[in-house]
Write a protein that holds these residues in place. Structure first.
Motif, short mmCIF file in Angstrom:
data_model
loop_
_atom_site.label_atom_id
_atom_site.label_comp_id
_atom_site.label_asym_id
_atom_site.label_seq_id
_atom_site.Cartn_x
_atom_site.Cartn_y
_atom_site.Cartn_z
N ASP A 84 -50.03 -52.89 -45.37
CA ASP A 84 -49.10 -53.11 -45.08
C ASP A 84 -48.19 -54.17 -45.84
O ASP A 84 -46.88 -53.79 -45.72
N VAL A 85 -48.53 -54.86 -46.46
CA VAL A 85 -48.12 -55.83 -46.45
C VAL A 85 -49.55 -56.74 -47.95
O VAL A 85 -50.26 -56.83 -47.82
N LEU A 87 -50.72 -60.13 -49.75
CA LEU A 87 -49.69 -61.78 -50.10
C LEU A 87 -50.98 -62.14 -51.35
O LEU A 87 -52.15 -62.02 -51.14
N ILE A 95 -45.15 -66.54 -60.95
CA ILE A 95 -46.33 -65.67 -60.28
C ILE A 95 -46.34 -64.41 -60.96
O ILE A 95 -46.26 -63.43 -60.52
N ILE A 96 -46.28 -64.39 -62.79
CA ILE A 96 -45.72 -63.11 -63.13
C ILE A 96 -47.34 -61.55 -62.68
O ILE A 96 -47.13 -61.04 -62.51
N ASN A 99 -46.56 -60.81 -59.39
CA ASN A 99 -45.80 -59.62 -59.23
C ASN A 99 -44.99 -58.28 -60.46
O ASN A 99 -44.97 -57.39 -59.54
N TYR A 100 -46.51 -58.82 -60.99
CA TYR A 100 -46.07 -57.15 -61.71
C TYR A 100 -47.37 -56.77 -61.66
O TYR A 100 -47.18 -54.96 -61.24
N ALA A 102 -47.48 -56.18 -57.87
CA ALA A 102 -47.39 -56.22 -56.99
C ALA A 102 -46.42 -54.58 -57.70
O ALA A 102 -45.93 -53.51 -56.43
N ARG A 103 -45.55 -55.09 -58.09
CA ARG A 103 -44.90 -53.76 -59.03
C ARG A 103 -45.70 -52.78 -59.53
O ARG A 103 -45.39 -51.27 -58.99
N ILE A 107 -46.70 -52.00 -52.30
CA ILE A 107 -47.19 -52.63 -51.72
C ILE A 107 -46.39 -53.40 -51.24
O ILE A 107 -46.05 -54.73 -52.23
N PRO A 108 -45.17 -53.96 -49.98
CA PRO A 108 -44.10 -54.34 -49.30
C PRO A 108 -45.00 -55.86 -49.64
O PRO A 108 -46.37 -56.01 -49.83
N PHE A 109 -44.26 -57.04 -50.69
CA PHE A 109 -45.35 -58.02 -51.19
C PHE A 109 -44.55 -59.67 -51.07
O PHE A 109 -43.32 -59.90 -50.96
N PHE A 110 -45.02 -60.30 -50.09
CA PHE A 110 -45.11 -61.63 -50.31
C PHE A 110 -45.72 -63.13 -51.61
O PHE A 110 -46.95 -62.78 -51.38
N GLY A 111 -45.00 -63.45 -52.73
CA GLY A 111 -45.60 -64.42 -53.74
C GLY A 111 -45.92 -65.29 -52.72
O GLY A 111 -44.93 -66.03 -52.05
N LEU A 112 -46.43 -66.08 -53.21
CA LEU A 112 -46.88 -67.26 -52.71
C LEU A 112 -47.24 -68.16 -53.67
O LEU A 112 -47.84 -67.68 -55.34
#
Lengths: 346, 346
Positions: A84-85, A87, A95-96, A99-100, A102-103, A107-112
């Protein structure tokens, strides 16, 4: 009008999750030097070189994070669509790596961003989101890479600078934990049952080659707060795990805790201090988000499942070091988030 | 062994918070050019110069974030000790504006990085953590600063480079929202009732002066997903608010949505497109975490409390642009998280 006291809050900064998520699977990918270290036998995959077929260290780091999540999903027999998510975070600007990754994962993504504290930040947030009934599953994943970190934070590797003995070596590695809400969990299993959110603590350290000293006060602050909030002591845990204080930071944290009458000897396990063998000449030890992440998601989880540890406090520690603001004369604050992991069942 | 379907999850990527937190207070601090823009009368404080007595833009940005949280707390008649958790981020490397603000505030802190999407990322996470019963109160705060962002992401201001018409101007501003769980909320009040977690979407944009184009596909993806998950349409909202697509990004998103038979005309409000007056010559509009943050925490909240809007979808949009990886030939992905705000009571 009155504020409602949160049911799952404990003390000032801690939470206890009433319906804690369980660890469905973990995975770890590590660099070659880490593979030759103390936990080398327990990592899922060890890279032969630190580019892993990519054109840059940054792209290799992102691939490592993506593949670690895919590996953990395969172990849990889950497809990306069933998560579902996500993190996650890493040490790189913007935070490359995350991010990449997650791309690629979709998956729906919360960046920390919690510097080296991100593994416990992601676990604590993920556990609350699943435990709170918002998501069925969550993937918590972080990475770091020696070469990309040195380039960004200190000096180009090509300069061949000599590092002081207080310096730690950023771990090349990525760790992922898949959390889920289960109606009838397997026995035994590991549950993420709560934790303590860290404050940003600054004791005036300005040496970019002594991150352990910057993190030790934050680690100590969170441990003291945790015991106070939860009305617990060292005796309630089989292990107090810190992320990457390193040799000197661990000594410093031990002293700070002793001043508060907390004696952690025999229970204190710093992933950075343990990561490399003495002969590997890594100076004060390992560091980076990946340091605690690959240790937790291999060695620690293995020992818990084997019944050696039943309840541990996992606390990744972050030095919030930034070259830009350091050059403006700012000191380096630290942060540490604590997560309680429990082995449950026979 | 079976996964438990999360009770507050809706569709694939959305959540609906059963016990939604309410907005206790909001605050906004903006730069002088923003103060001369369309919402200038509604900001709590407008800076006379962009250093605000500090030695650097970065330190001024951090002060802005800290003071915005303090201002929101004062409005809510709450002390820092009464805020259980701070969730925040900014555009600077290692989110230094947020880390140093968190150090000054002393509130337990989760650092986030979602580029310009961070205001909705922090609101969605904060609302779930309070709504899930883990915290009584949460502060959600972000910042951006024109001069610190230009220095880091593009060219030193001293070069006096001409910017193309597709370029947006990073907003100097900080916004904060204080969320809390209340037994008998005032009437009317604003509740954060749910939202949709964005995916990282990349359509191959590589122009660092056209961030709107990089974000539009992510905005469109999240809106489509939100309507599908929640079984809703444009008609269910008084306003669909995006963060900082700017003039061209908003046009592009409108086209992408029309391809999915979603027609947002008359309901589409992009904070970046609206921020500045035509005569201010800001080219495609405002951008940055602060752009949507100061608009939400002044103008939007004011209009909701006045009864003009009853339900809005607030979706800050982030271009995950990184100079380092852009130089390695990577394209710029985007992400957008959506949050549902409802005015409740008479």
């Amino acid at each position: 009008m009155a504020l409602i006291q949160a049911a799952q809050r404990r003390g000032a900064h801690s939470v206890e999750i009433a319906a804690p998520p369980i660890v469905l699977a973990t995975a770890s990918i590590a660099g070659d030097m880490e593979g030759e270290g103390r936990f080398g036998d327990e990592f899922d995959k060890i890279l032969e070189d630190d580019l892993w077929g990519e054109e840059s260290w940054e792209k290799a780091e992102s691939k490592m994070l993506e593949q670690t999540v895919r590996l953990a999903l395969a172990k849990a027999s889950l497809h990306e669509d069933q998560i579902d998510v996500l993190l996650g975070g890493d040490l790189l600007n913007q935070i490359i790596a995350s991010n990449y990754a997650a791309r690629q994962l979709g998956i729906p993504f919360f960046g920390l961003y919690g510097a080296c504290s991100t593994m416990s930040e992601s676990l604590l947030l993920g556990a609350m989101l699943v435990g709170g009934g918002f998501f069925t599953t969550a993937a918590c994943a972080v990475s770091s890479h020696f070469s990309s970190a040195e380039r960004q934070y200190r000096n180009p590797l090509e300069l061949g600078n000599q590092r002081p003995l207080s310096a730690q070596r950023t771990v090349t590695g990525s760790g992922a934990t898949i959390l889920g809400a289960f109606s009838d969990p397997p026995s035994p299993h590991i549950a993420v049952v709560g934790g303590t959110v860290g404050r940003v603590i600054d004791m005036g350290i300005d040496d970019v080659n002594n991150m352990g000293a910057a993190m030790a006060p934050a680690a100590s602050d969170t441990i003291v707060q945790h015991f106070q909030d939860m009305n617990r002591s060292v005796d309630d845990y089989d292990l107090i795990i810190t992320g990457d204080l390193g040799k000197y930071g661990q000594m410093h944290a031990t002293e700070l805790l002793a001043e508060q009458n907390i004696y952690v000897e025999g229970k204190f396990f710093d992933c950075g201090e343990r990561m490399f063998k003495e002969a590997q000449d890594a100076h004060a030890g390992g560091s980076g988000c990946g340091c605690s992440a690959i240790t937790l998601n291999s060695h620690i989880v293995n020992r818990m499942m084997a019944g050696q540890y039943h309840r541990v406090l996992f606390m990744a520690t972050g030095a919030l070091m930034s070259p830009g603001i350091a050059q403006q004369g700012e000191t380096i604050p630290g942060v540490a988030h604590a997560v309680i992991l429990e082995r449950r069942g026979a």
